[in-house]
Enzyme design. Structure first.
Site, PDB file in Angstrom:
ATOM      1  N   LYS A  91      -8.032  30.524 -24.104  1.00  0.00           N
ATOM      2  CA  LYS A  91      -7.749  30.675 -22.677  1.00  0.00           C
ATOM      3  C   LYS A  91      -6.283  30.388 -22.426  1.00  0.00           C
ATOM      4  O   LYS A  91      -5.610  29.703 -23.183  1.00  0.00           O
ATOM      5  CB  LYS A  91      -8.617  29.733 -21.827  1.00  0.00           C
ATOM      6  CG  LYS A  91      -8.450  28.227 -22.111  1.00  0.00           C
ATOM      7  CD  LYS A  91      -7.274  27.587 -21.418  1.00  0.00           C
ATOM      8  CE  LYS A  91      -7.157  26.104 -21.733  1.00  0.00           C
ATOM      9  NZ  LYS A  91      -5.865  25.506 -21.321  1.00  0.00           N
ATOM     10  N   VAL A 128      -4.532  25.330 -33.079  1.00  0.00           N
ATOM     11  CA  VAL A 128      -5.131  23.992 -33.038  1.00  0.00           C
ATOM     12  C   VAL A 128      -4.245  23.080 -32.198  1.00  0.00           C
ATOM     13  O   VAL A 128      -3.025  23.045 -32.373  1.00  0.00           O
ATOM     14  CB  VAL A 128      -5.294  23.430 -34.461  1.00  0.00           C
ATOM     15  CG1 VAL A 128      -5.852  22.016 -34.417  1.00  0.00           C
ATOM     16  CG2 VAL A 128      -6.195  24.341 -35.293  1.00  0.00           C
ATOM     17  N   GLY A 145      -3.188  23.788 -26.518  1.00  0.00           N
ATOM     18  CA  GLY A 145      -3.303  24.036 -25.093  1.00  0.00           C
ATOM     19  C   GLY A 145      -4.035  25.311 -24.757  1.00  0.00           C
ATOM     20  O   GLY A 145      -3.949  25.804 -23.632  1.00  0.00           O
ATOM     21  N   ALA A 180      -7.492  25.657 -25.583  1.00  0.00           N
ATOM     22  CA  ALA A 180      -8.917  25.299 -25.569  1.00  0.00           C
ATOM     23  C   ALA A 180      -9.641  25.678 -26.854  1.00  0.00           C
ATOM     24  O   ALA A 180     -10.821  26.027 -26.824  1.00  0.00           O
ATOM     25  CB  ALA A 180      -9.631  25.906 -24.361  1.00  0.00           C
ATOM     26  N   GLY A 210     -10.602  23.660 -29.343  1.00  0.00           N
ATOM     27  CA  GLY A 210     -11.697  22.723 -29.579  1.00  0.00           C
ATOM     28  C   GLY A 210     -12.851  22.947 -28.621  1.00  0.00           C
ATOM     29  O   GLY A 210     -14.027  22.883 -29.008  1.00  0.00           O
ATOM     30  N   SER A 211     -12.531  23.232 -27.373  1.00  0.00           N
ATOM     31  CA  SER A 211     -13.569  23.528 -26.383  1.00  0.00           C
ATOM     32  C   SER A 211     -14.314  24.806 -26.746  1.00  0.00           C
ATOM     33  O   SER A 211     -15.538  24.901 -26.590  1.00  0.00           O
ATOM     34  CB  SER A 211     -12.945  23.660 -24.994  1.00  0.00           C
ATOM     35  OG  SER A 211     -12.370  22.427 -24.576  1.00  0.00           O
ATOM     36  N   ALA A 212     -13.574  25.801 -27.221  1.00  0.00           N
ATOM     37  CA  ALA A 212     -14.206  27.049 -27.647  1.00  0.00           C
ATOM     38  C   ALA A 212     -15.202  26.788 -28.771  1.00  0.00           C
ATOM     39  O   ALA A 212     -16.311  27.341 -28.770  1.00  0.00           O
ATOM     40  CB  ALA A 212     -13.142  28.049 -28.099  1.00  0.00           C
ATOM     41  N   ASP A 228     -12.987  21.790 -20.295  1.00  0.00           N
ATOM     42  CA  ASP A 228     -12.722  23.207 -20.536  1.00  0.00           C
ATOM     43  C   ASP A 228     -13.890  23.942 -21.192  1.00  0.00           C
ATOM     44  O   ASP A 228     -13.851  25.173 -21.313  1.00  0.00           O
ATOM     45  CB  ASP A 228     -11.490  23.373 -21.441  1.00  0.00           C
ATOM     46  CG  ASP A 228     -10.189  23.028 -20.734  1.00  0.00           C
ATOM     47  OD1 ASP A 228     -10.202  22.898 -19.494  1.00  0.00           O
ATOM     48  OD2 ASP A 228      -9.156  22.887 -21.416  1.00  0.00           O
TER      49      ASP A 228
END
Length: 305
Positions: A15, A102, A105, A107, A109-111, A143
């Site tokens: 994102k 990685v 900013g 996302a 990890g959120s993905a 996120d």
């Protein structure tokens, strides 16, 4: 992307925050946001297969920086889903094929958390509805719900309360990852430090920005993009200023730090302009790479086996 055979695979987008308005610190330490998300076509793929235990493997750029223990949001997603639906054999091998920068900013990890949640839901046949999945996503992080739904959305609260937004056409972006990451909590702390003693308005989405998304006009969107965390990110990583300047000099319509950084995002007029900006950024030596992507992109999506 190579993936283990015999599992369930989900593709999840990165994102960019075309607007990130940050309110004053709340008593719980978070900040109220007006966070306009746009999913873009850089993807991680999450493959889950049955296993005796919960384990994580990672391949792709900077894979060594991705945690393989219970702090990984993909692992937490599997655990929360199993606990909520009483899965008797919750062992699972989660393989993450990284292509989202990685700690950049965007996302990533959120993905991975959203992708693992959808993949485990399919693998275990829990039958979780969309509302339940989004509820677990919100528990995982601010996120994560948007990573599940994709497209474009306005995030309120911590960013987890989503309102879908209409977007016409395609926006062309260039993303310039930096060496190393930036800690999101550290960037918020620096934002608070820089704004100490000043009145912080309630965060609101800019009407001009929402209108630009609806009309698909990149020039109007470029005039409206903003990120309240950008001064903090540049304060912690001054070299980002040179990257932003290089992209602007190359003809980008707009240049901003993506989320908490340190990836820089550049809006281009069209696909050809995006390629020119990417080439100039690569040649500038101010970033380690330049990636072209379009948005909006679909959210977490099950792929054929």
């Amino acid at each position: 992307m190579a993936r283990p055979a015999g599992g369930v695979t989900v593709r999840v987008p990165a994102k960019v925050n075309v607007q990130l308005a940050v309110g004053a610190p709340r008593p719980d330490g978070f900040h109220d946001l007006a966070n306009v998300f746009l999913a873009v076509g850089l993807y991680d793929e999450i493959t889950v297969t049955p296993s005796d235990t919960l384990r994580i493997t990672v391949t792709g750029p900077d894979a060594h920086l991705v945690p393989r223990d219970g702090t990984n949001l993909a692992a937490r997603a599997a655990e929360l889903l199993a606990a909520r639906y009483g899965v008797k054999d919750p062992g699972v091998h989660i393989h993450i094929a990284k292509d989202i920068p990685v700690a950049g900013g965007m996302a990533g990890g959120s993905a991975d958390g959203a992708g693992a949640l959808l993949a485990c839901d399919a693998l275990w046949g829990t039958g979780a509805g969309r509302a339940d999945l989004l509820d677990i996503c919100a528990e995982l992080g601010s996120d994560v719900p948007f990573s599940l739904v994709g497209g474009a959305a306005l995030g309120r609260g911590r960013g987890e309360i989503l309102t879908p937004l209409d977007v016409r056409g395609v926006f062309h972006w260039v993303f310039a990852p930096a060496d190393g990451g930036l800690s999101t909590p550290a960037v918020y702390r620096e934002c608070d430090r820089l704004r100490a003693g000043t009145a912080v308005p309630e965060p609101e989405a800019t009407p001009q920005l929402l209108a630009a998304l609806r009309t698909g006009d990149p020039v109007s969107l470029a005039a409206a993009v903003s990120n309240d965390l950008q001064p903090a990110a540049v304060s912690l990583r001054p070299s980002l200023a040179a990257t932003l300047e290089a992209g602007t000099a190359a003809g980008a319509l707009a240049a901003l730090v993506s989320g908490s950084g340190p990836t820089c995002a550049f809006l281009a007029e069209d696909a050809a302009a995006a390629e020119r900006v990417a080439a100039a950024l690569t040649a500038s030596g101010t970033c380690r790479a330049a990636r072209v992507a379009q948005g909006p992109a679909a959210g977490a999506t099950l792929l054929p086996g």
